[in-house]
Design a protein around this motif. Structure first.
Motif, mmCIF file in Angstrom:
data_model
loop_
_atom_site.group_PDB
_atom_site.id
_atom_site.type_symbol
_atom_site.label_atom_id
_atom_site.label_comp_id
_atom_site.label_asym_id
_atom_site.label_seq_id
_atom_site.Cartn_x
_atom_site.Cartn_y
_atom_site.Cartn_z
ATOM 1 N N ARG A 133 0.828 -1.204 0.000
ATOM 2 C CA ARG A 133 0.000 0.000 0.000
ATOM 3 C C ARG A 133 0.865 1.257 0.000
ATOM 4 O O ARG A 133 0.570 2.249 -0.666
ATOM 5 C CB ARG A 133 -0.923 0.013 1.217
ATOM 6 C CG ARG A 133 -2.030 1.078 1.108
ATOM 7 C CD ARG A 133 -2.780 1.233 2.414
ATOM 8 N NE ARG A 133 -2.997 -0.035 3.071
ATOM 9 C CZ ARG A 133 -3.941 -0.897 2.725
ATOM 10 N NH1 ARG A 133 -4.753 -0.617 1.727
ATOM 11 N NH2 ARG A 133 -4.066 -2.038 3.375
ATOM 12 N N SER A 136 2.180 1.730 -3.372
ATOM 13 C CA SER A 136 1.090 2.180 -4.245
ATOM 14 C C SER A 136 0.856 3.671 -4.088
ATOM 15 O O SER A 136 0.643 4.392 -5.066
ATOM 16 C CB SER A 136 -0.192 1.405 -3.907
ATOM 17 O OG SER A 136 -1.301 1.937 -4.600
ATOM 18 N N THR A 137 0.916 4.145 -2.841
ATOM 19 C CA THR A 137 0.737 5.576 -2.588
ATOM 20 C C THR A 137 1.858 6.386 -3.219
ATOM 21 O O THR A 137 1.630 7.445 -3.812
ATOM 22 C CB THR A 137 0.700 5.847 -1.076
ATOM 23 O OG1 THR A 137 -0.402 5.140 -0.505
ATOM 24 C CG2 THR A 137 0.539 7.328 -0.798
ATOM 25 N N THR A 139 3.732 5.617 -5.787
ATOM 26 C CA THR A 139 3.799 5.543 -7.254
ATOM 27 C C THR A 139 2.537 6.027 -7.949
ATOM 28 O O THR A 139 2.584 6.449 -9.105
ATOM 29 C CB THR A 139 4.080 4.095 -7.702
ATOM 30 O OG1 THR A 139 3.083 3.222 -7.150
ATOM 31 C CG2 THR A 139 5.457 3.647 -7.223
ATOM 32 N N THR A 140 1.388 5.952 -7.248
ATOM 33 C CA THR A 140 0.122 6.351 -7.888
ATOM 34 C C THR A 140 -0.564 7.509 -7.187
ATOM 35 O O THR A 140 -1.662 7.910 -7.574
ATOM 36 C CB THR A 140 -0.868 5.162 -7.932
ATOM 37 O OG1 THR A 140 -1.296 4.839 -6.597
ATOM 38 C CG2 THR A 140 -0.231 3.948 -8.577
ATOM 39 N N GLY A 141 0.095 8.047 -6.148
ATOM 40 C CA GLY A 141 -0.518 9.142 -5.412
ATOM 41 C C GLY A 141 -1.738 8.706 -4.619
ATOM 42 O O GLY A 141 -2.589 9.525 -4.275
ATOM 43 N N LEU A 143 -4.037 6.620 -5.757
ATOM 44 C CA LEU A 143 -5.135 6.201 -6.633
ATOM 45 C C LEU A 143 -5.253 4.677 -6.715
ATOM 46 O O LEU A 143 -6.342 4.140 -6.932
ATOM 47 C CB LEU A 143 -4.931 6.779 -8.038
ATOM 48 C CG LEU A 143 -4.986 8.321 -8.149
ATOM 49 C CD1 LEU A 143 -4.706 8.749 -9.577
ATOM 50 C CD2 LEU A 143 -6.353 8.826 -7.689
ATOM 51 N N GLY A 144 -4.129 3.993 -6.550
ATOM 52 C CA GLY A 144 -4.148 2.534 -6.641
ATOM 53 C C GLY A 144 -4.490 1.848 -5.328
ATOM 54 O O GLY A 144 -4.641 0.623 -5.288
ATOM 55 N N ASN A 145 -4.638 2.634 -4.266
ATOM 56 C CA ASN A 145 -4.896 2.037 -2.954
ATOM 57 C C ASN A 145 -6.253 1.346 -2.864
ATOM 58 O O ASN A 145 -6.428 0.398 -2.104
ATOM 59 C CB ASN A 145 -4.791 3.102 -1.864
ATOM 60 C CG ASN A 145 -3.359 3.548 -1.627
ATOM 61 O OD1 ASN A 145 -2.474 3.249 -2.428
ATOM 62 N ND2 ASN A 145 -3.126 4.265 -0.555
ATOM 63 N N SER A 146 -7.219 1.848 -3.640
ATOM 64 C CA SER A 146 -8.540 1.222 -3.619
ATOM 65 C C SER A 146 -8.475 -0.198 -4.174
ATOM 66 O O SER A 146 -9.201 -1.091 -3.712
ATOM 67 C CB SER A 146 -9.543 2.055 -4.427
ATOM 68 O OG SER A 146 -9.132 2.165 -5.779
#
Length: 202
Positions: A133, A136-137, A139-141, A143-146
């Motif tokens: 997680r 993910s934060t 690298t995707t800001g 957005l990928g956490n969901s």
């Protein structure tokens, strides 16, 4: 026939416990809610020392906690706050659910095994997903956490059902999960640390 195998009941209990512990590594309260509901409706037997899990108060409490936990993980940045406490909570929940499967074992070996096997399994999976997680934060800001959150919820549900319905399969999946989480979790943490190092050098 299988009942004639020496210590088969202990082996089966261990498989169920490992599966449930792995499920708590994804979500702390969903597996406890699943066990509480299954024991409340007498779908599975419950150790007399853990009859509180089969009661209506436990069913309602774990149900509310499950909904709150799932929804909270979709709130940006709040999910990271939960990750700071999810590992110790998962360790406790995994140990409790593992221990609940052993009725005839002495107190010390019961909880020692529960902490090592159940708590260790839950902590490994929980910490691994915390690393995923975090990456993910980064690298995707966020957005990928969901996607990570949905995967965790699905994993908790599937492992909970498997642990009670097909414990051998659940135990095999748990071992595979531990290996995958260790591998990908380490990569995620390395990637995150690499990104922080690069940012500090700028």
């Amino acid at each position: 026939m299988l009942d004639n195998i020496p210590y088969f009941s202990y082996v089966l209990s261990a498989f169920i416990g490992i599966g449930l512990a792995a499920a708590t590594g994804f979500r702390v309260f969903l597996p406890m809610f699943a066990v509480s509901m299954a024991s409340y409706f007498h779908w599975i037997p419950m150790n007399e020392h853990f009859e509180w899990l089969a009661g209506l108060p436990a069913l309602i409490t774990t149900g509310i906690a499950t909904i709150a936990e799932i929804l909270t993980y979709y709130i940006p940045f709040v999910d990271h706050l939960l990750d700071t406490i999810s590992v110790p909570l998962a360790t406790v929940a995994g140990s409790v659910l593992f221990a609940s499967q052993f009725a005839d074992m002495g107190t010390f070996p019961q909880w020692a095994l529960a902490l090592i096997a159940g708590g260790g399994t839950a902590a490994t999976i929980s910490s691994g997903f915390a690393g995923i997680r975090a990456a993910s934060t980064a690298t995707t800001g966020g957005l990928g956490n969901s996607v990570v959150g949905t995967t965790e919820t699905a994993g908790a549900g599937i492992m909970s059902i498997l642990a009670m319905a097909a414990p051998v399969i659940a135990a095999v999946f748990a071992i595979i999960l531990i290996i995958l989480v260790i591998v990908f979790g380490r990569k995620a943490w390395r990637k995150l640390r690499g990104g922080k190092t690069a940012a500090d050098d700028i």
